[in-house]
Each structure stands twice: as structure tokens, then as C-alpha cells.
Motif scaffolding. Structure first.
Motif, PDB file in Angstrom:
ATOM      1  N   THR A  75       0.833  -1.209   0.000  1.00 12.69           N
ATOM      2  CA  THR A  75       0.000   0.000   0.000  1.00 12.69           C
ATOM      3  C   THR A  75       0.862   1.251   0.000  1.00 12.69           C
ATOM      4  OG1 THR A  75      -1.796  -1.123   1.160  1.00 12.69           O
ATOM      5  CG2 THR A  75      -1.782   1.282   1.250  1.00 12.69           C
ATOM      6  N   LEU A  76       1.931   1.231   0.785  1.00 16.84           N
ATOM      7  CA  LEU A  76       2.840   2.375   0.829  1.00 16.84           C
ATOM      8  C   LEU A  76       3.546   2.568  -0.505  1.00 16.84           C
ATOM      9  CD1 LEU A  76       4.458   1.815   4.358  1.00 16.84           C
ATOM     10  CD2 LEU A  76       2.626   3.407   3.765  1.00 16.84           C
TER      11      LEU A  76
ATOM     12  N   LEU B 198       1.029   4.169  -2.912  1.00 19.98           N
ATOM     13  CA  LEU B 198       0.801   5.584  -2.633  1.00 19.98           C
ATOM     14  C   LEU B 198       2.006   6.424  -3.030  1.00 19.98           C
ATOM     15  CD1 LEU B 198      -0.953   5.321   0.855  1.00 19.98           C
ATOM     16  CD2 LEU B 198      -2.008   6.068  -1.290  1.00 19.98           C
TER      17      LEU B 198
ATOM     18  N   ASP C 197       1.979   6.810  -6.742  1.00 20.36           N
ATOM     19  CA  ASP C 197       0.885   7.702  -7.127  1.00 20.36           C
ATOM     20  C   ASP C 197       1.255   9.163  -6.876  1.00 20.36           C
ATOM     21  OD1 ASP C 197      -1.510   8.972  -7.637  1.00 20.36           O
ATOM     22  OD2 ASP C 197      -2.686   7.816  -6.196  1.00 20.36           O
ATOM     23  N   TYR C 198       1.639   9.486  -5.646  1.00 17.54           N
ATOM     24  CA  TYR C 198       1.873  10.888  -5.289  1.00 17.54           C
ATOM     25  C   TYR C 198       3.126  11.448  -5.956  1.00 17.54           C
ATOM     26  CZ  TYR C 198      -1.555   9.937  -1.549  1.00 17.54           C
ATOM     27  OH  TYR C 198      -2.671   9.582  -0.833  1.00 17.54           O
TER      28      TYR C 198
ATOM     29  N   PHE D 216       0.637  15.428  -1.950  1.00 20.92           N
ATOM     30  CA  PHE D 216       0.673  14.690  -0.675  1.00 20.92           C
ATOM     31  C   PHE D 216      -0.356  15.259   0.316  1.00 20.92           C
ATOM     32  CE2 PHE D 216       4.741  13.741  -2.582  1.00 20.92           C
ATOM     33  CZ  PHE D 216       5.017  12.422  -2.192  1.00 20.92           C
TER      34      PHE D 216
ATOM     35  N   SER E 284      -1.627  12.842   2.967  1.00 22.11           N
ATOM     36  CA  SER E 284      -0.558  12.553   3.927  1.00 22.11           C
ATOM     37  C   SER E 284      -0.449  13.679   4.951  1.00 22.11           C
ATOM     38  CB  SER E 284       0.777  12.390   3.198  1.00 22.11           C
ATOM     39  OG  SER E 284       0.707  11.417   2.183  1.00 22.11           O
TER      40      SER E 284
ATOM     41  N   VAL F 299       3.871   9.040   3.077  1.00 28.01           N
ATOM     42  CA  VAL F 299       2.590   8.378   2.802  1.00 28.01           C
ATOM     43  C   VAL F 299       2.159   7.479   3.958  1.00 28.01           C
ATOM     44  CG1 VAL F 299       2.922   8.492   0.304  1.00 28.01           C
ATOM     45  CG2 VAL F 299       3.644   6.434   1.530  1.00 28.01           C
TER      46      VAL F 299
ATOM     47  N   ASP G 250      -0.955   8.626   5.722  1.00 29.97           N
ATOM     48  CA  ASP G 250      -2.281   8.538   5.093  1.00 29.97           C
ATOM     49  C   ASP G 250      -3.284   7.776   5.941  1.00 29.97           C
ATOM     50  OD1 ASP G 250      -0.929   9.696   2.849  1.00 29.97           O
ATOM     51  OD2 ASP G 250      -2.390   8.749   1.511  1.00 29.97           O
TER      52      ASP G 250
ATOM     53  N   ARG H 247      -7.231   8.305   6.268  1.00 30.71           N
ATOM     54  CA  ARG H 247      -8.122   7.412   5.524  1.00 30.71           C
ATOM     55  C   ARG H 247      -8.802   6.382   6.423  1.00 30.71           C
ATOM     56  NH1 ARG H 247      -7.351   7.506  -0.087  1.00 30.71           N
ATOM     57  NH2 ARG H 247      -5.460   8.554  -0.818  1.00 30.71           N
TER      58      ARG H 247
ATOM     59  N   ASP I 124      -7.786   8.434  -9.448  1.00 28.35           N
ATOM     60  CA  ASP I 124      -6.380   8.703  -9.732  1.00 28.35           C
ATOM     61  C   ASP I 124      -6.176   9.708 -10.866  1.00 28.35           C
ATOM     62  OD1 ASP I 124      -5.507   7.099  -7.676  1.00 28.35           O
ATOM     63  OD2 ASP I 124      -5.340   5.306  -8.912  1.00 28.35           O
TER      64      ASP I 124
END
Length: 250
Positions: A44-45, A48, A51-52, A66, A69, A104, A107, A111, A171
Motif C-alpha cells: 500500500t505504501l 501511494l 501515485d503521489y 501529498f 498525507s 505516505v 495517510d 483514511r 487517480d
């Protein structure tokens, strides 16, 4: 709060899914690079961070890329440390990627819950993990040039949420495509395809008129370097109606 992903986890789909992943066409992108098979931080990290960092590399400010985050860091009263991390992100060098991986980690405090948070200082990506993240970000950039340009990232659905789904963020949007970024070691599942359709329908209900021009749903997986695409016209109208009523609701 109920997010799109939480709602999808609650739904019992018909056999094969509302949209069977096998219905997506697959395009292989090749760059001759083999990713290292093992990474030392949670997937997951990694996702992310890819993505970021991609959003930042494409021109989004660090604070915006971010943003979640930073909200998480504020929730656990670590905003000063988060800002220290963000000030050390300058590109795709090792130090920048290390900082992104720690950042991240905040997050989850936004979340999910504060109880799920563990100190981000324990997140220490090794050389192979950093190299994989760098390669995957570069692959998303190549993808964006081939299928883009990307017109919006980190989009939300103001005006489209309801009592069933109260949060959710997608996204990437291109002029005619709605795209999700996945870094899993396998292809899309029926949860992923349902997520795309829900995003699209929420977009149509939202205040944002750019969703009116979307003609295809897609997944790009930079780990596999594969593009998965489905034209919206190929989705049966009864499936769209059922997802709108039974998954999203009024």
C-alpha cells in the motif's frame, strides 16, 4: 464515512463481477527493465508513493500531491515532521523517494483511523524498493504521454456522494478516459472494475462536467507495465443501471 472502496467490499457481485476483468483489452508496454521481485515495505505504501510522486513529477505541487498525507500528519500532531519530509522531496533521487515513503505512512491516520497509525520513522525502504518505485513512476510518465495528456489527478466527486458513499477519490483523468493506478503483482479484479464504474457514475452525478466526455475506463499497472481498457459503450446498460441503484443508491 463510507468510501468507494469500503462500499465495494460490502457488495456481493454476480458471478464474474458486474464487469468481468477478462472483458478488458490488454496492452503491453515494454522498456526492458525487470523490477526486483521483493520490496521491504507494505505494498500500500509503495502504491501511494508511486501515485503521489507521479502527480508531483507531472507538475502538481508537493502540498497538493501529498495532501492526504499532510492531513493524516495533522491528525497525529506530526505536521512539522511531515513538512520536513516534504521539503526533502526534489525529484526521483533516493532521498526524495525515502521521504515520500515515510510521508505516505501518514495517510492511514486520515483514511482509516488514528489507532491504525504507526510512527512513520519505521518506514525504511531498501535499495531495491526505491529502485522499483523510481521505475514505476517513470513508467506512469511514459503511459501519460501515450494515453494522455492527464487532465486531472486526485479527483473527487463533489455533488455525487450520498448516504451510501460519502468519500472517494480517483487517480487520473485524460480527455476521454478515467484511469486507476494499481501496482499489484496481478491484473485487475472485479473489485477494481467495479471501482472504475462507480467512479464514473459518481462523476456523472457530480458537479464536474468533464466526466461527460469520458468514453473509456482503464487501469494502468506500472509494476506489470500493462494497460487495461474497456470502452463504456461495451458495458451493458442493465449493468450500469444496477450498479447505480444497488451499489451507489439514491
Amino acid at each position: 464515512m463510507v468510501s468507494v472502496t469500503t462500499r465495494i467490499g460490502q457488495v456481493k457481485q454476480p458471478r464474474g463481477g458486474y464487469i468481468n476483468p477478462r472483458d478488458l483489452s490488454v496492452v503491453e508496454l515494454t522498456d526492458g527493465i525487470q523490477l526486483h521481485p521483493a520490496e521491504n515495505i507494505h505494498a500500500t505504501l509503495v502504491g501511494l508513493a508511486v501515485d503521489y510522486l507521479t502527480r508531483f513529477t507531472l507538475g502538481t505541487s508537493l502540498e497538493e500531491a501529498f495532501a492526504i498525507s499532510l492531513r493524516g500528519a495533522r491528525n497525529v500532531r506530526e505536521l512539522d515532521y511531515a513538512m520536513e519530509l516534504i521539503s526533502g522531496i526534489n525529484g526521483l533521487d533516493d532521498h526524495s523517494i525515502e521521504n515520500a515513503c515515510q510521508l505516505v505512512g501518514f495517510d492511514v491516520a486520515f483514511r482509516n483511523s488514528l489507532a491504525a497509525y504507526t510512527p512513520v520513522q519505521s518506514i525504511q525502504p531498501d535499495h531495491f524498493t526505491i529502485s522499483n518505485i523510481r521505475t514505476m513512476v517513470k513508467r506512469v510518465i511514459v503511459f501519460s504521454k501515450k494515453y494522455g495528456p492527464i487532465t486531472k489527478n486526485g479527483f473527487t466527486f463533489e455533488g455525487g456522494y450520498n448516504q451510501t458513499i460519502t468519500t472517494g477519490d480517483g487517480d487520473f483523468l485524460t480527455e476521454t478516459g478515467l484511469w486507476d493506478l494499481k501496482v499489484s503483482k496481478s491484473g485487475p479484479t472485479n473489485k477494481h472494475t467495479l471501482q472504475l464504474l462507480v467512479y464514473y457514475l459518481l462523476g456523472l452525478r457530480s458537479l464536474h462536467d468533464e466526466f461527460d466526455d469520458i468514453k473509456e475506463l482503464g487501469v494502468f499497472n506500472p509494476r506489470l507495465n500493462r494497460v487495461y481498457v474497456l470502452p463504456i459503450k461495451d458495458i451493458p446498460s442493465d449493468v450500469i443501471s444496477e450498479v447505480a441503484s444497488e451499489v451507489i443508491g439514491n
